[in-house]
Design a protein around this motif. Structure first.
Motif, PDB file in Angstrom:
ATOM      1  N   UNK A 174      -2.572 112.484  89.948  1.00 57.03           N
ATOM      2  CA  UNK A 174      -1.576 113.333  89.314  1.00 57.03           C
ATOM      3  C   UNK A 174      -0.160 112.810  89.554  1.00 57.03           C
ATOM      4  N   UNK A 175       0.045 112.141  90.694  1.00 54.96           N
ATOM      5  CA  UNK A 175       1.368 111.577  90.976  1.00 54.96           C
ATOM      6  C   UNK A 175       1.752 110.523  89.936  1.00 54.96           C
ATOM      7  N   UNK A 176       0.780 109.772  89.471  1.00 61.72           N
ATOM      8  CA  UNK A 176       1.049 108.753  88.455  1.00 61.72           C
ATOM      9  C   UNK A 176       1.387 109.393  87.113  1.00 61.72           C
ATOM     10  N   UNK A 177       0.869 110.611  86.858  1.00 63.58           N
ATOM     11  CA  UNK A 177       1.138 111.300  85.600  1.00 63.58           C
ATOM     12  C   UNK A 177       2.468 112.029  85.647  1.00 63.58           C
ATOM     13  N   UNK A 178       2.698 112.811  86.716  1.00 70.62           N
ATOM     14  CA  UNK A 178       3.830 113.728  86.762  1.00 70.62           C
ATOM     15  C   UNK A 178       5.157 113.029  87.014  1.00 70.62           C
ATOM     16  N   UNK A 179       5.195 112.062  87.941  1.00 69.65           N
ATOM     17  CA  UNK A 179       6.479 111.413  88.220  1.00 69.65           C
ATOM     18  C   UNK A 179       6.365 109.918  88.518  1.00 69.65           C
ATOM     19  N   UNK A 180       5.243 109.310  88.166  1.00 70.21           N
ATOM     20  CA  UNK A 180       5.047 107.864  88.321  1.00 70.21           C
ATOM     21  C   UNK A 180       5.335 107.382  89.754  1.00 70.21           C
ATOM     22  N   UNK A 251      -3.206 116.301  80.666  1.00 72.82           N
ATOM     23  CA  UNK A 251      -3.566 117.291  81.691  1.00 72.82           C
ATOM     24  C   UNK A 251      -3.589 118.653  81.017  1.00 72.82           C
ATOM     25  N   UNK A 252      -4.670 119.396  81.196  1.00 77.40           N
ATOM     26  CA  UNK A 252      -4.801 120.710  80.557  1.00 77.40           C
ATOM     27  C   UNK A 252      -5.418 121.709  81.530  1.00 77.40           C
ATOM     28  N   UNK A 253      -4.771 122.852  81.693  1.00 71.50           N
ATOM     29  CA  UNK A 253      -5.326 123.991  82.412  1.00 71.50           C
ATOM     30  C   UNK A 253      -5.208 125.208  81.510  1.00 71.50           C
ATOM     31  N   UNK A 254      -6.295 125.954  81.351  1.00 67.88           N
ATOM     32  CA  UNK A 254      -6.279 127.156  80.520  1.00 67.88           C
ATOM     33  C   UNK A 254      -7.115 128.250  81.142  1.00 67.88           C
ATOM     34  N   UNK A 284       1.180 115.953  78.027  1.00 69.80           N
ATOM     35  CA  UNK A 284       0.793 114.709  77.374  1.00 69.80           C
ATOM     36  C   UNK A 284       1.878 113.681  77.670  1.00 69.80           C
ATOM     37  N   UNK A 285       1.496 112.564  78.270  1.00 71.34           N
ATOM     38  CA  UNK A 285       2.484 111.555  78.663  1.00 71.34           C
ATOM     39  C   UNK A 285       1.982 110.165  78.295  1.00 71.34           C
ATOM     40  N   UNK A 286       2.894 109.303  77.856  1.00 74.12           N
ATOM     41  CA  UNK A 286       2.595 107.892  77.617  1.00 74.12           C
ATOM     42  C   UNK A 286       3.732 107.081  78.236  1.00 74.12           C
ATOM     43  N   UNK A 287       3.413 105.846  78.654  1.00 78.43           N
ATOM     44  CA  UNK A 287       4.496 105.058  79.230  1.00 78.43           C
ATOM     45  C   UNK A 287       4.051 103.773  79.882  1.00 78.43           C
TER      46      UNK A 287
END
Length: 328
Positions: A174-180, A251-254, A284-287
């Motif tokens: 998750x660290x790589x997704x949220x703030x790299x 990432x999805x939470x419902x 949703x993130x791309x980079x």
């Protein structure tokens, strides 16, 4: 200075340091899928559009829905880091959506990722004052002659929330997704769970529903304020696709928020109900993410649909963000 009103809010991101010991790291991540950066320092900036509308969806088919917006959606942010510690702030840019008045508010968010790689904590305090009716033409067709949209300077949102989330995979970061702050080496994903407590209130000194629509809106049409407090639980799933230094993550939470709701009415009186509200959190993130720096484009949404006497109020925050940083 009226049109250049500037709000500075802190957005602190703390990450507890991971000591360079093989055993603790191997318990939290799979090093063949995730790697820690060797660089110590980070400088980053971001530009983002933040939208936090109040949307009314009526149950009566003859009624018209309403969208209330704040008029300061543009922000610039800056971030500095040392090892796993982050400190950042952002500025609200001057309004450009409504020439009548300026929205006001305050927001503070604290986030941390614990040494267990995919366990995170989020804390949010939010206050927004001053909303304009975005779809005013549906209710006031002659308003087009004015240079501004109908503005409600005392309409106010207050929100307080505390959430914890976890993705159950040693191969996913998750660290790589949220703030790299980590790097995902190979594609991976996993199921997760988010839980938390939240408080939300909406208050005003004038009617939220235009006069011609009050008959269609039941309790909401005569309410001066509403508030709810409860807890939420949301299962979910997260996945990151990786090719070399490029990534695409979802990432999805419902789930549901179970709340005690209180409505206050103009002229006195109130009503208390137990409600269940759909809850959603999506990213949703791309980079590009490498040892020397990162560049990412992301969209996130968090919010819920709150039932009020059969009608629904949507409270959500959408964020489009462009982020870039260097490591050294």
């Amino acid at each position: 200075m009226r049109w250049f009103w500037l709000l500075l809010f802190l957005c602190c991101v703390f990450q507890l340091p991971l000591e360079a010991k093989e055993k603790p790291i191997s318990m939290s991540i799979d090093s063949s899928y995730i790697t820690e950066f060797k660089t110590k320092y980070l400088l980053a900036s971001s530009a983002f559009i933040r939208s936090a509308p109040i949307v009314f969806n009526p149950k009566n088919e003859q009624a018209l829905g309403m969208v209330y917006q704040t008029n300061s959606p543009l922000r610039l942010g800056f971030l500095a880091g040392y090892k796993n510690f982050r400190f950042g702030f952002s500025f609200i840019l001057p309004s450009y959506l409504n020439a009548n008045d300026q929205s006001r508010g305050f927001s503070f968010q604290f986030k941390t990722q614990l040494p267990v790689n995919n366990l995170g904590l989020d804390f949010l305090i939010r206050k927004e004052v001053g909303y304009y009716l975005d779809n005013y033409a549906d209710f006031y067709p002659n308003w087009a002659k004015y240079p501004y949209k109908p503005f409600y300077p005392n309409m106010e949102i207050r929100q307080l929330s505390f959430n914890t989330h976890m993705v159950f995979s040693k191969k996913f970061s998750l660290k790589a997704v949220l703030n790299q702050s980590q790097r995902q080496l190979k594609s991976a994903g996993g199921f997760g769970l988010q839980m938390g407590m939240n408080y939300f209130s909406l208050r005003t000194d004038t009617a939220m529903i235009p006069y011609g629509q009050k008959a269609y809106y039941g309790d909401l049409g005569r309410s001066s304020s509403m508030g709810k407090f409860g807890f939420n639980i949301s299962p979910g799933y997260a996945y990151t696709f990786v090719r070399n230094d490029f990534f695409a993550s979802t990432v999805f939470f419902g789930g549901l928020s179970f709340d005690l709701q209180k409505l206050k009415f103009f002229g006195g009186g109130f009503d208390v109900n137990l409600i269940a509200s759909p809850q959603l959190y999506f990213i949703q993130a791309i980079g590009y993410n490498s040892e020397s720096g990162f560049l990412s484009l992301s969209y996130s949404f968090s919010g819920s649909y709150i039932p009020i006497d059969g009608d629904k109020l949507r409270n959500g925050i959408s964020l489009f963000s462009l982020n870039a940083g260097i490591r050294f």
